[in-house]
Design an enzyme around this catalytic site. Sequence first.
Site, PDB file in Angstrom:
ATOM      1  N   PRO A 145       0.822  -1.075   0.554  1.00  0.00           N
ATOM      2  CA  PRO A 145       0.101   0.035   0.134  1.00  0.00           C
ATOM      3  C   PRO A 145       1.023   1.336   0.170  1.00  0.00           C
ATOM      4  O   PRO A 145       1.724   1.658   0.533  1.00  0.00           O
ATOM      5  CB  PRO A 145      -0.954  -0.121   1.264  1.00  0.00           C
ATOM      6  CG  PRO A 145      -0.055  -1.375   2.469  1.00  0.00           C
ATOM      7  CD  PRO A 145       0.682  -1.670   1.493  1.00  0.00           C
TER       8      PRO A 145
ATOM      9  N   ASP B 255       5.863   2.363   1.665  1.00  0.00           N
ATOM     10  CA  ASP B 255       5.275   0.824   1.584  1.00  0.00           C
ATOM     11  C   ASP B 255       4.251   0.943   3.091  1.00  0.00           C
ATOM     12  O   ASP B 255       5.232   0.974   4.418  1.00  0.00           O
ATOM     13  CB  ASP B 255       5.531  -0.395   2.032  1.00  0.00           C
ATOM     14  CG  ASP B 255       5.154  -1.390   1.853  1.00  0.00           C
ATOM     15  OD1 ASP B 255       4.302  -1.550   2.308  1.00  0.00           O
ATOM     16  OD2 ASP B 255       5.957  -2.660   1.494  1.00  0.00           O
ATOM     17  N   HIS B 256       3.364   1.785   3.285  1.00  0.00           N
ATOM     18  CA  HIS B 256       2.513   1.941   4.543  1.00  0.00           C
ATOM     19  C   HIS B 256       1.910   0.829   5.436  1.00  0.00           C
ATOM     20  O   HIS B 256       1.887   0.966   6.648  1.00  0.00           O
ATOM     21  CB  HIS B 256       1.564   2.512   4.461  1.00  0.00           C
ATOM     22  CG  HIS B 256       1.169   3.048   5.571  1.00  0.00           C
ATOM     23  ND1 HIS B 256       1.274   3.456   6.600  1.00  0.00           N
ATOM     24  CD2 HIS B 256       0.146   4.320   5.260  1.00  0.00           C
ATOM     25  CE1 HIS B 256       1.397   4.974   7.078  1.00  0.00           C
ATOM     26  NE2 HIS B 256      -0.098   5.506   6.135  1.00  0.00           N
ATOM     27  N   ARG B 257       2.871  -0.577   5.579  1.00  0.00           N
ATOM     28  CA  ARG B 257       2.866  -1.574   6.095  1.00  0.00           C
ATOM     29  C   ARG B 257       4.017  -1.313   6.641  1.00  0.00           C
ATOM     30  O   ARG B 257       3.693  -1.700   7.965  1.00  0.00           O
ATOM     31  CB  ARG B 257       3.182  -3.002   5.541  1.00  0.00           C
ATOM     32  CG  ARG B 257       1.693  -2.984   3.829  1.00  0.00           C
ATOM     33  CD  ARG B 257       2.138  -4.275   3.450  1.00  0.00           C
ATOM     34  NE  ARG B 257       3.062  -4.861   2.490  1.00  0.00           N
ATOM     35  CZ  ARG B 257       3.145  -5.031   2.177  1.00  0.00           C
ATOM     36  NH1 ARG B 257       2.755  -6.603   2.140  1.00  0.00           N
ATOM     37  NH2 ARG B 257       4.194  -5.489   0.883  1.00  0.00           N
TER      38      ARG B 257
ATOM     39  N   VAL C 209       6.232   1.372   7.164  1.00  0.00           N
ATOM     40  CA  VAL C 209       6.729   2.909   7.018  1.00  0.00           C
ATOM     41  C   VAL C 209       5.250   3.426   7.711  1.00  0.00           C
ATOM     42  O   VAL C 209       4.785   3.842   7.044  1.00  0.00           O
ATOM     43  CB  VAL C 209       7.258   3.487   6.693  1.00  0.00           C
ATOM     44  CG1 VAL C 209       8.270   4.527   6.691  1.00  0.00           C
ATOM     45  CG2 VAL C 209       7.948   2.742   6.374  1.00  0.00           C
TER      46      VAL C 209
END
Length: 547
Positions: A328, A518-520, A522
């Site tokens: 994401p 990568d919002h998973r 960071v």
Amino acid sequence: MTVEEFKLPDVGEGVAEGELVSWLVAPGDRVEEDQPVAEVETDKALVEVPSSYDGVVEELFAEEGEMVPVGDVIISFRVDEDGEAAAGDDAEAEPEPEPDSPDESASEPTTEAADAEPDTPAGRTFAPPSARRLARELGVDVAAVDGSGPGGRVTEADVRAHAEGDAGAADAGGPDDGPEPRPAPTPTDTGSDGRKSAVSKRGAADAPATPAGGPDPAGRETTLATPATRKAARDRDVDIDDVPTDQTRDGEAFVTAEAVNAYADALESPASTPEPEPVETGPGTEPAVTAGDASETSAPASGDETVPYRGVRRTIGKQMERSKFTAPHVTHHDTAEVDALVEAREELKPKAEAEGVKLTYMPFVMKAIVAGLKEYPYLNSELREDDEEIVLKSEYNLGIAVATDAGLMVPVVENVDEKGLFELADAVNDLASRARERKLKPAEMQGGTFSITNFGAIGGEYATPIINYPETAILGLGAIEERPVVRDHADVESEFLDDSDDSTVVPAPTLPLSLSIDHRVVDGAVAAEFANTVMEHLENPLLLLNE
């Protein structure tokens, strides 16, 4: 003498196949060990495939533009038992028969013929690429076709005759009432087990039959042409060796795209296509639609062009798709005011030039990124989903996106934290140059921990870069230009400022930044803090001395 077969090697980690872009040798050419014989484009790079033998090229088993799986035989070499090259032609002196061998002397003509062209073991079929292509289109097993060409070679007419079930049509090369032509001795089969041959063996003549009412095919062994012309030939389903031409280059026939199109048009002309018999229709009924009408109706627009989706372009597409739909993405934008960076680079440029180095802004940015990664290591990490763990990388290997004619390539500069500005500049310039020339090694595009894309070199301020998966972040750089910025009055030297103002707007060089994460792995706050650290080092270049 023996014939050694050479298989397409694994030219890169994880590569399963490659497109044979061009042959660098032809049958009969003498080659040395480690001499490049072909250019192959894998899903990672364009690489030269070296020979493993000293010898003479015997046969090529793949056509230019063909996708070849790793491990398939692509070429064979004729070498003698001592490993030295065999003669490239049949002009050498033949050994005299021993005087005490009456059987050999009695059959001298047969022996000479056998020396020139040994018998061919059963199971081998000789056919030019055009005949094999036609056989595939018509669903014909080329091994089951009786060849009427020299040496028993299968021609296009033979394939058509076999497909139509007309046994007599395979002898179209001679008079109907004449004797059946006796096949000439065929070249020696080297144990290729029925593999197709893209180019005929040395000395094998290729005489494809002429389509009724069409132009005579040239039937050459070697043809010079530009890549665009070869593509045109593939698009028009034409064997480029059959295209007639009067032009030559370096003593070889040279074919242009115009000649290819003219030959293809002549093959498709009504003169070479039998007219369908008229069909009577009853009153009130519409005429039946012919096959020709149907094909014209479904044909694509004349201006459309079809481009193969494979090689580097296909790899880029798959990688982008995997990244975009796995990680994401969130993109954080900011702008650094880089007055001091511009001045620092101008001061260092003469010294860099004296050392033969072209100093750009990229080494400064790389050093600033390393400073940020050391402080926020989750941007220098990899998420291993299967193991349910995040790996914080100890190395700082930065990938630099480079635009090439084949698409985007990302060579990696390793251990950025251990290199100086000039050393980084030299490494980036070298990798970028070889990327554009398609001379990168697959290993030089592996092992990255963070990537940079400099779209500002072409134009633009902000973008939403796609992460180079499985990395967790990528930084996009806009163009460094003068833009309006707000400065404190004390920082601006101008006699026209109003003393009552605490701040003012002035033009200053700025660098737009676009950071995708990568919002998973960071969080947005961490991304913003990382960007602040990078900007701090870019706005105060002296801080880079600590990196």
